[in-house]
Design an enzyme around this catalytic site. Structure first.
Site, PDB file in Angstrom:
ATOM      1  N   THR A 103     -28.933  26.979  26.503  1.00 33.24           N
ATOM      2  CA  THR A 103     -29.629  26.045  25.617  1.00 33.24           C
ATOM      3  C   THR A 103     -29.030  24.644  25.694  1.00 33.24           C
ATOM      4  O   THR A 103     -27.844  24.478  25.991  1.00 33.24           O
ATOM      5  CB  THR A 103     -29.559  26.519  24.149  1.00 33.24           C
ATOM      6  OG1 THR A 103     -28.177  26.612  23.755  1.00 33.24           O
ATOM      7  CG2 THR A 103     -30.240  27.857  23.973  1.00 33.24           C
ATOM      8  N   GLU A 123     -30.741  23.714  19.015  1.00 28.61           N
ATOM      9  CA  GLU A 123     -30.572  24.128  20.407  1.00 28.61           C
ATOM     10  C   GLU A 123     -31.929  24.494  20.995  1.00 28.61           C
ATOM     11  O   GLU A 123     -32.711  25.192  20.350  1.00 28.61           O
ATOM     12  CB  GLU A 123     -29.634  25.330  20.505  1.00 28.61           C
ATOM     13  CG  GLU A 123     -28.230  25.059  19.983  1.00 28.61           C
ATOM     14  CD  GLU A 123     -27.335  26.275  20.087  1.00 28.61           C
ATOM     15  OE1 GLU A 123     -27.156  26.767  21.216  1.00 28.61           O
ATOM     16  OE2 GLU A 123     -26.864  26.752  19.043  1.00 28.61           O
TER      17      GLU A 123
END
Length: 326
Positions: free
Chosen positions: A212, A260
């Site tokens: 991420t 994220e």
């Protein structure tokens, strides 16, 4: 579009113009009505259109510590205003001294002496000057003295968002904070966006097979409620479908709230240090702590699948309706 910061940036030979003033955070559909009318009136009169806004938000100066979460940073607002056809954006540094200008002094110093206003376009609840004592009636009254017209635009748009409340930045912030990003998008006319620089996190996503981009958001950003969302990660102009996580990562006893974004099915991306944008399309589920890493991985897989489905359905709908929203 010309961009000025402070009255001293305005060209000395600046002529007459059509002006609208406001915070315009989010440049939502109500704001678009006012700004759009200012652009239209400017073209009718054959003069430039100018939007005047403030930095920091006036509430932070008048009541320190009360700065509202921002729906869009100034550079994003400028992009959106330019798309509406605005000719110039004036950002006024909002200081204690500036906050003490009387409504009459504000009109003379900003609208008359610097922008040479030919017309001023505002919403019905526009307030300005020391203690927000100025209103559209006073603005109109002084327009007779200083040779500018005032037009009031009803900025209120209603829809399903917020149970039918009039669209506003306040309502949009509330919906974002509640995780109702679809309701917020109805008001904004586009998905809510969060921006920032990608920084190094614990890199657990990479270890789990779902790397991420950990986004260090800009100060005062309006961040959606904790949970998982479908949306997009935009990097250097490329928009990629993404599954987005907002929260403290309770699976690993995290305490810091993060945003994220996992760019779905993209491998080998090196985004550290880059400025990115995250657009929130739809809520998928709330933040959870699972009994095992296996259960977490199963949930992430389901999140990615659901996010892909939501994004694809949106894009099919957008293609059928016309150009995709921003």
């Amino acid at each position: 579009m010309q961009r000025w910061r402070g009255l001293e940036d305005i060209p000395q030979d600046w002529g007459r113009s059509v002006v609208t003033i406001g915070s315009y955070d989010g440049v939502h559909r109500g704001h678009q009505l006012i700004i759009g009318r200012a652009v239209e009136r400017a073209r009718e009169l054959g003069v430039p259109s100018v939007v005047v806004t403030f930095d920091p938000h006036p509430s932070e100066v008048v009541r320190p510590g009360s700065h509202p979460p921002l729906l869009a940073p100034h550079h994003r607002r400028a992009e959106l205003m330019a798309e509406l056809g605005v000719d110039a954006l004036l950002i006024l540094p909002f200081t204690q001294e500036f906050s003490k200008l009387s409504p009459a002094d504000f009109i003379v110093k900003v609208l008359v002496d610097k922008l040479h206003a030919r017309a001023v376009i505002e919403g019905p609840n526009f307030r300005f000057g020391h203690r927000a004592a100025g209103n559209v009636a006073f603005l109109s009254e002084l327009g007779q003295t200083y040779d500018y017209e005032v037009e009031v635009v009803d900025l209120y748009v209603r829809g399903e968002a917020g149970g039918g409340e009039p669209f506003s930045s306040t309502l949009t912030r509330r919906l974002v904070s509640e995780g109702d990003v679809e309701g917020a998008a109805e008001i904004l006319g586009r998905p809510h966006r969060v921006e920032g620089v990608v920084v190094r996190g614990a890199q657990r996503g990479r270890e789990l097979g779902y790397p991420t981009a950990n986004v260090e958001t800009l100060p005062h950003t309006a961040i959606p409620a904790d949970g998982v969302y479908a949306g997009w990660l935009t990097v250097e102009g490329e928009r990629m479908p993404a599954a987005i996580s907002v929260g403290t990562n309770p699976q690993f006893d995290g305490t810091e709230r993060t945003v994220e974004a996992y760019a779905i099915d993209r491998v080998g991306l090196d985004l550290y240090g880059l400025h990115v944008a995250v657009d929130f399309l739809a809520y998928v589920r709330g933040q959870q702590k699972f009994d095992s890493i296996e259960a977490l991985l199963e949930a992430i897989g389901a999140d990615v699948k659901r996010s892909s489905e939501l994004i694809e359905a949106y894009e099919v709908r957008a293609r059928a309706e016309g150009p995709a929203t921003r």
